[in-house]
Design a protein around this motif. Structure first.
Motif, mmCIF file in Angstrom:
data_model
loop_
_atom_site.group_PDB
_atom_site.id
_atom_site.type_symbol
_atom_site.label_atom_id
_atom_site.label_comp_id
_atom_site.label_asym_id
_atom_site.label_seq_id
_atom_site.Cartn_x
_atom_site.Cartn_y
_atom_site.Cartn_z
ATOM 1 N N ASP A 236 0.627 -0.865 0.213
ATOM 2 C CA ASP A 236 0.388 -0.240 0.237
ATOM 3 C C ASP A 236 0.960 1.430 0.546
ATOM 4 O O ASP A 236 0.160 2.110 -0.947
ATOM 5 N N ARG A 237 1.672 1.285 0.838
ATOM 6 C CA ARG A 237 2.913 2.276 0.592
ATOM 7 C C ARG A 237 3.177 2.949 -0.612
ATOM 8 O O ARG A 237 3.759 3.853 -1.142
ATOM 9 N N LEU A 238 4.033 1.344 -1.253
ATOM 10 C CA LEU A 238 4.512 1.638 -2.313
ATOM 11 C C LEU A 238 3.822 1.656 -3.367
ATOM 12 O O LEU A 238 4.168 2.447 -4.822
ATOM 13 N N ALA A 239 2.248 1.682 -3.357
ATOM 14 C CA ALA A 239 1.416 2.157 -4.560
ATOM 15 C C ALA A 239 1.900 3.594 -4.123
ATOM 16 O O ALA A 239 1.405 4.019 -5.030
ATOM 17 N N VAL A 240 1.190 4.110 -3.124
ATOM 18 C CA VAL A 240 1.304 5.705 -2.996
ATOM 19 C C VAL A 240 2.255 6.428 -3.257
ATOM 20 O O VAL A 240 2.111 7.379 -3.920
ATOM 21 N N ALA A 241 3.355 6.038 -3.213
ATOM 22 C CA ALA A 241 4.612 6.615 -2.713
ATOM 23 C C ALA A 241 5.066 6.880 -4.682
ATOM 24 O O ALA A 241 5.692 7.435 -5.654
ATOM 25 N N CYS A 242 4.592 5.629 -5.716
ATOM 26 C CA CYS A 242 5.364 5.357 -7.089
ATOM 27 C C CYS A 242 3.379 5.613 -7.613
ATOM 28 O O CYS A 242 3.302 4.444 -8.708
ATOM 29 N N ARG A 243 2.209 6.428 -7.281
ATOM 30 C CA ARG A 243 1.390 6.842 -7.515
ATOM 31 C C ARG A 243 0.821 7.332 -9.003
ATOM 32 O O ARG A 243 0.339 6.836 -10.173
ATOM 33 N N ASP A 244 2.964 7.263 -9.582
ATOM 34 C CA ASP A 244 2.639 8.248 -10.677
ATOM 35 C C ASP A 244 3.724 7.646 -11.742
ATOM 36 O O ASP A 244 3.687 7.768 -12.577
ATOM 37 N N ALA A 245 3.876 5.986 -11.319
ATOM 38 C CA ALA A 245 4.491 5.274 -12.267
ATOM 39 C C ALA A 245 3.825 4.480 -12.788
ATOM 40 O O ALA A 245 2.438 4.565 -12.937
ATOM 41 N N GLU A 246 4.647 3.997 -14.027
ATOM 42 C CA GLU A 246 3.674 3.458 -15.303
ATOM 43 C C GLU A 246 3.144 1.813 -14.936
ATOM 44 O O GLU A 246 1.849 1.456 -15.119
ATOM 45 N N LEU A 247 4.375 0.870 -13.754
ATOM 46 C CA LEU A 247 4.023 -0.441 -12.999
ATOM 47 C C LEU A 247 3.921 -0.316 -12.211
ATOM 48 O O LEU A 247 5.685 -0.151 -11.671
ATOM 49 N N VAL A 248 3.463 -1.040 -10.847
ATOM 50 C CA VAL A 248 3.849 -0.922 -9.847
ATOM 51 C C VAL A 248 3.807 -3.162 -9.566
ATOM 52 O O VAL A 248 2.078 -3.330 -9.394
ATOM 53 N N ALA A 249 4.857 -3.164 -9.411
ATOM 54 C CA ALA A 249 4.260 -4.727 -9.716
ATOM 55 C C ALA A 249 4.976 -5.268 -7.557
ATOM 56 O O ALA A 249 6.015 -4.820 -7.751
ATOM 57 N N ARG A 250 4.409 -6.158 -7.928
ATOM 58 C CA ARG A 250 5.090 -7.628 -6.839
ATOM 59 C C ARG A 250 5.473 -8.906 -7.586
ATOM 60 O O ARG A 250 4.482 -9.592 -7.853
ATOM 61 N N ILE A 251 6.940 -9.076 -7.737
ATOM 62 C CA ILE A 251 7.525 -10.068 -8.247
ATOM 63 C C ILE A 251 8.075 -11.248 -7.599
ATOM 64 O O ILE A 251 9.033 -12.253 -8.131
ATOM 65 N N TRP A 260 8.918 3.386 -14.467
ATOM 66 C CA TRP A 260 8.673 3.939 -14.303
ATOM 67 C C TRP A 260 8.990 5.398 -15.799
ATOM 68 O O TRP A 260 10.043 4.168 -17.100
ATOM 69 N N ARG A 261 8.409 5.768 -16.604
ATOM 70 C CA ARG A 261 8.739 6.333 -17.563
ATOM 71 C C ARG A 261 9.444 8.165 -16.953
ATOM 72 O O ARG A 261 9.416 8.395 -15.812
ATOM 73 N N ALA A 262 10.318 8.766 -17.904
ATOM 74 C CA ALA A 262 11.480 9.794 -17.852
ATOM 75 C C ALA A 262 11.205 10.561 -17.629
ATOM 76 O O ALA A 262 11.451 11.326 -16.394
ATOM 77 N N GLU A 263 9.772 11.044 -18.183
ATOM 78 C CA GLU A 263 8.922 12.088 -17.977
ATOM 79 C C GLU A 263 7.751 12.651 -16.170
ATOM 80 O O GLU A 263 7.822 12.966 -15.893
ATOM 81 N N ARG A 264 8.182 11.279 -15.785
ATOM 82 C CA ARG A 264 7.009 10.806 -14.288
ATOM 83 C C ARG A 264 8.101 10.837 -13.053
ATOM 84 O O ARG A 264 8.236 11.246 -11.991
ATOM 85 N N ILE A 265 9.712 10.914 -13.492
ATOM 86 C CA ILE A 265 10.606 10.477 -12.540
ATOM 87 C C ILE A 265 12.245 11.480 -12.650
ATOM 88 O O ILE A 265 12.590 10.947 -13.096
ATOM 89 N N ALA A 266 11.988 13.236 -12.689
ATOM 90 C CA ALA A 266 13.213 13.014 -13.534
ATOM 91 C C ALA A 266 14.276 13.623 -11.983
ATOM 92 O O ALA A 266 15.672 12.824 -12.400
ATOM 93 N N ASP A 267 14.688 12.029 -11.128
ATOM 94 C CA ASP A 267 15.210 11.974 -10.206
ATOM 95 C C ASP A 267 15.217 10.989 -9.757
ATOM 96 O O ASP A 267 14.367 10.883 -8.349
ATOM 97 N N PRO A 268 15.790 9.697 -10.204
ATOM 98 C CA PRO A 268 14.618 8.086 -8.867
ATOM 99 C C PRO A 268 16.115 8.428 -8.330
ATOM 100 O O PRO A 268 15.764 7.383 -7.065
ATOM 101 N N GLU A 269 16.835 8.944 -7.594
ATOM 102 C CA GLU A 269 17.429 8.567 -6.160
ATOM 103 C C GLU A 269 17.128 9.198 -5.641
ATOM 104 O O GLU A 269 16.502 8.231 -4.400
ATOM 105 N N LEU A 270 16.743 10.086 -5.952
ATOM 106 C CA LEU A 270 16.059 10.392 -4.864
ATOM 107 C C LEU A 270 14.530 10.594 -4.261
ATOM 108 O O LEU A 270 14.075 10.435 -3.222
#
Length: 346
Positions: A236-251, A260-270
């Motif tokens: 749940d926390r991961l889904a909220v933190a990554c709500r603008d990601a292309e896909l969040v999956a349990r693998i 992530w698409r590049a335009e949605r994550i300017a600073d992956p490390e941050l």
């Protein structure tokens, strides 16, 4: 002379012979009437069978006369559209019951069938006259007079239940039952986009592998029910933190992936640092408490294939664990600083 006639040019038929001919003709007519009656009864019987079968299968027959665009429907088609049975219907009356996308698809396949003097089958969504959403399967055949189309006809079937079942099965296949995130199968399908040269993901996308720290201790110390609850909270926390990601999956068991698409994550490390902070929690209390965290591996597409990208992110995640956990590491650019390959089937 025959039979007492005084005119040598005329044969006179005896009344007994005339009566016999009439009797034979009457018998033949009665027999024909009996056959026609039996055929009528059989036709009525088969019509009832057809109507019952059509109702059970939710199938109706339709016809459109092309010069005037007048429609002829059986009762089941009226029922599919929730229109009063028997009213006069035209295409202009019915087309608004198809949403715009369905209407465009229907127009395209119908025009092609008319141009090719052929037929088609199409599954489309409709909105009934009472506003209900329904899916129907349309089959059609074009009838021609010479080379001129004069009629198009076929069947319409209610496939709403079939469609809902297919959607449920697809959701089950694409969703992780424990967390509600995307499943491993859906992740593998999405990851394949990195192998498509024309997809922007292949040029500049980002993959993160997120592995929970301390999860095994929760399972061992508090039981699987507590472990499952921990997984769901983390998801749940991961889904909220990554709500603008292309896909969040349990693998995997306690492993997640984020595309992530590049335009949605300017600073992956941050973003990774924030995710690690958001996933941190303490389970239990006193001497029995366990600290949960997340180790995150980051890899940029950088021309990597899907398999190479996954390996790079996976290796970076293990380096984050080796660095003390609860942190992140980024894979070096492609071709530089390759660590030992970890071959894992995702």
């Amino acid at each position: 002379m025959a039979n007492g006639s005084t005119d040598p040019g005329i044969d006179v038929v005896a009344p007994s012979e005339t009566g016999g001919a009439v009797a034979r003709l009457a018998a033949e007519l009665a027999a024909s009437a009996a056959v026609i009656s039996a055929q009528g009864e059989a036709l009525a019987h088969f019509r009832k069978l057809f109507e019952r079968a059509s109702e059970a299968a939710r199938i109706g027959v339709w016809q459109c006369d092309l010069p005037c665009q007048t429609l002829t429907w059986t009762d089941m088609v009226y029922d599919l559209f929730e229109l009063p049975r028997g009213i006069a219907v035209t295409r202009e009356m019915v087309l608004p019951l198809y949403p715009e996308e369905s209407r465009a698809r229907l127009r395209a396949v119908r025009d092609r069938a008319l141009a090719e003097r052929s037929g088609f089958q199409l599954d489309v969504e409709i909105r009934t006259a009472r506003g209900a959403a329904r899916w129907i399967r349309i089959t059609a055949t074009v009838e021609c007079d010479g080379d001129v189309p004069v009629r198009i006809f076929g069947m319409k079937q209610d496939i709403t239940e079939e469609r809902l079942l297919a959607d449920r099965l697809r959701h089950m296949a694409e969703s992780d039952a424990m967390t509600g995130l995307a499943s491993r199968a859906r992740f593998q399908s999405a990851l394949a986009a990195f192998d498509a040269p024309d997809d922007p993901l292949a040029r500049s996308g980002v993959l993160m592998i997120v592995d929970l720290d301390g999860f095994k201790q929760v399972n061992d110390g508090f039981g699987h029910a507590a472990g499952d609850a921990c997984l769901r909270r983390a998801a749940d926390r991961l889904a909220v933190a990554c709500r603008d990601a292309e896909l969040v999956a349990r693998i995997g068991g306690d492993e997640f992936a984020v595309i992530w698409r590049a335009e949605r994550i300017a600073d992956p490390e941050l973003r990774a640092a924030r995710i690690a902070s958001d996933l941190a929690e303490t389970v239990g209390s006193g001497a029995a408490k366990v600290r949960i965290g997340a180790s995150i591996g980051i890899a940029r597409a950088d021309g990597r294939s899907a398999d190479e990208l996954f390996r790079a992110a996976d290796d970076a995640m293990y380096r984050a664990k080796a660095a003390g956990r609860g942190t992140y590491r980024t894979a070096p650019p492609r071709g530089r600083g390759k660590g030992p390959a970890r071959l894992r089937l995702v």
